[in-house]
Motif scaffolding. Structure first.
Motif, PDB file in Angstrom:
ATOM      1  N   ASP A  76       0.874  -1.177   0.000  1.00 32.70           N
ATOM      2  CA  ASP A  76       0.000   0.000   0.000  1.00 32.70           C
ATOM      3  C   ASP A  76       0.909   1.225   0.000  1.00 32.70           C
ATOM      4  OD1 ASP A  76      -1.611   2.171   0.577  1.00 32.70           O
ATOM      5  OD2 ASP A  76      -2.686   1.195   2.201  1.00 32.70           O
ATOM      6  N   ASP A  78       0.290   4.334  -0.200  1.00 29.38           N
ATOM      7  CA  ASP A  78      -0.199   5.449   0.605  1.00 29.38           C
ATOM      8  C   ASP A  78       0.199   5.272   2.071  1.00 29.38           C
ATOM      9  OD1 ASP A  78      -1.460   6.560  -1.701  1.00 29.38           O
ATOM     10  OD2 ASP A  78      -3.140   5.173  -1.395  1.00 29.38           O
ATOM     11  N   SER A  79      -0.005   4.089   2.617  1.00 22.80           N
ATOM     12  CA  SER A  79       0.376   3.820   4.012  1.00 22.80           C
ATOM     13  C   SER A  79       1.892   3.788   4.176  1.00 22.80           C
ATOM     14  CB  SER A  79      -0.203   2.489   4.495  1.00 22.80           C
ATOM     15  OG  SER A  79      -1.603   2.559   4.566  1.00 22.80           O
ATOM     16  N   GLN A  82       3.493   7.029   4.950  1.00 24.24           N
ATOM     17  CA  GLN A  82       3.213   7.578   6.272  1.00 24.24           C
ATOM     18  C   GLN A  82       4.063   6.956   7.372  1.00 24.24           C
ATOM     19  OE1 GLN A  82       1.254  10.244   6.393  1.00 24.24           O
ATOM     20  NE2 GLN A  82       1.039   9.955   4.195  1.00 24.24           N
ATOM     21  N   PHE A  84       3.455   4.410   9.261  1.00 21.14           N
ATOM     22  CA  PHE A  84       2.681   4.029  10.438  1.00 21.14           C
ATOM     23  C   PHE A  84       3.290   2.771  11.041  1.00 21.14           C
ATOM     24  CE2 PHE A  84      -0.971   5.969   7.945  1.00 21.14           C
ATOM     25  CZ  PHE A  84      -1.009   7.124   8.713  1.00 21.14           C
ATOM     26  N   SER A  89       1.953  -2.053   5.816  1.00 24.31           N
ATOM     27  CA  SER A  89       1.680  -1.569   4.468  1.00 24.31           C
ATOM     28  C   SER A  89       2.023  -2.636   3.421  1.00 24.31           C
ATOM     29  CB  SER A  89       2.464  -0.284   4.194  1.00 24.31           C
ATOM     30  OG  SER A  89       3.849  -0.519   4.319  1.00 24.31           O
TER      31      SER A  89
END
Length: 188
Positions: A76, A78-79, A82, A84, A89
């Motif tokens: 992912d 997008d993740s 970030q 996180f 991800s």
């Protein structure tokens, strides 16, 4: 008889897919991760499949237009941007079918990564993976969480950063022809 869902994002990508020993149900998930996750989850609850196959088109940085990738590793993007720490991800799935990849005309069993995000990638930024799309990670995550085998087959329609959107539109017919031949060859 076992059931399989074959998930396409768009009607323009749909090709016939027969999987020996499976009753095949074709669904459209639309583009973006949320759309794909919702529509696939709904179909899973309605159809109770034993397997999900995602089929579609994708862009690439490092490979060639016309290549076909079979993938069970998804990111992912997008993740991942970030960083996180509380969510992953990346998702790896276990393939149910023995589907090869075709890279520059050569058949290979190499494992490829599909990088998924909610944008149509047009800039040649560093992208982790062989192909970029807008659905596969979400569908892989849904299947992993529901204990359903999942894999993806992507036809490369465009080189990222080289007028990608226009090339994608121009290559849809080629993608349908090549994918139909691919499934006829490898699934009978």
């Amino acid at each position: 008889m076992k059931k399989a869902i074959v998930a396409f994002a768009l009607q323009e990508e749909v090709v016939p897919v027969s999987i020996p020993g499976f009753e095949v149900h074709t669904i459209l998930t639309k583009i973006t991760k949320v759309q794909a996750a919702f529509r696939l989850t709904k179909a899973i609850f309605e159809l109770q499949p034993d397997f999900v196959l995602n089929v579609g088109t994708a862009g690439t940085l490092a490979y060639s237009v016309g290549d076909i990738f079979s993938a069970t590793h998804f990111i992912d993007r997008d993740s991942a941007k970030q960083n996180f720490t509380s969510i992953s991800s990346e998702v790896q799935t276990t393939p149910l079918l023995s589907l090869p990849s075709i890279v520059e005309g050569q058949v290979t069993t190499d494992a490829f990564i599909v990088n998924t995000g909610d944008d149509f990638v047009t800039a040649a930024d560093a992208v982790n993976g062989a192909a970029v799309d807008m659905e596969a990670f979400a569908e892989a995550l849904v299947c992993r969480e529901m204990g359903i085998p999942f894999q993806s087959v992507k036809y490369i329609t465009d080189k990222i950063g080289a007028n990608s959107m226009k090339h994608w539109e121009d290559k849809l017919a080629d993608a349908r022809t090549a994918l139909a031949d691919y499934f006829k060859t490898y699934l009978g």
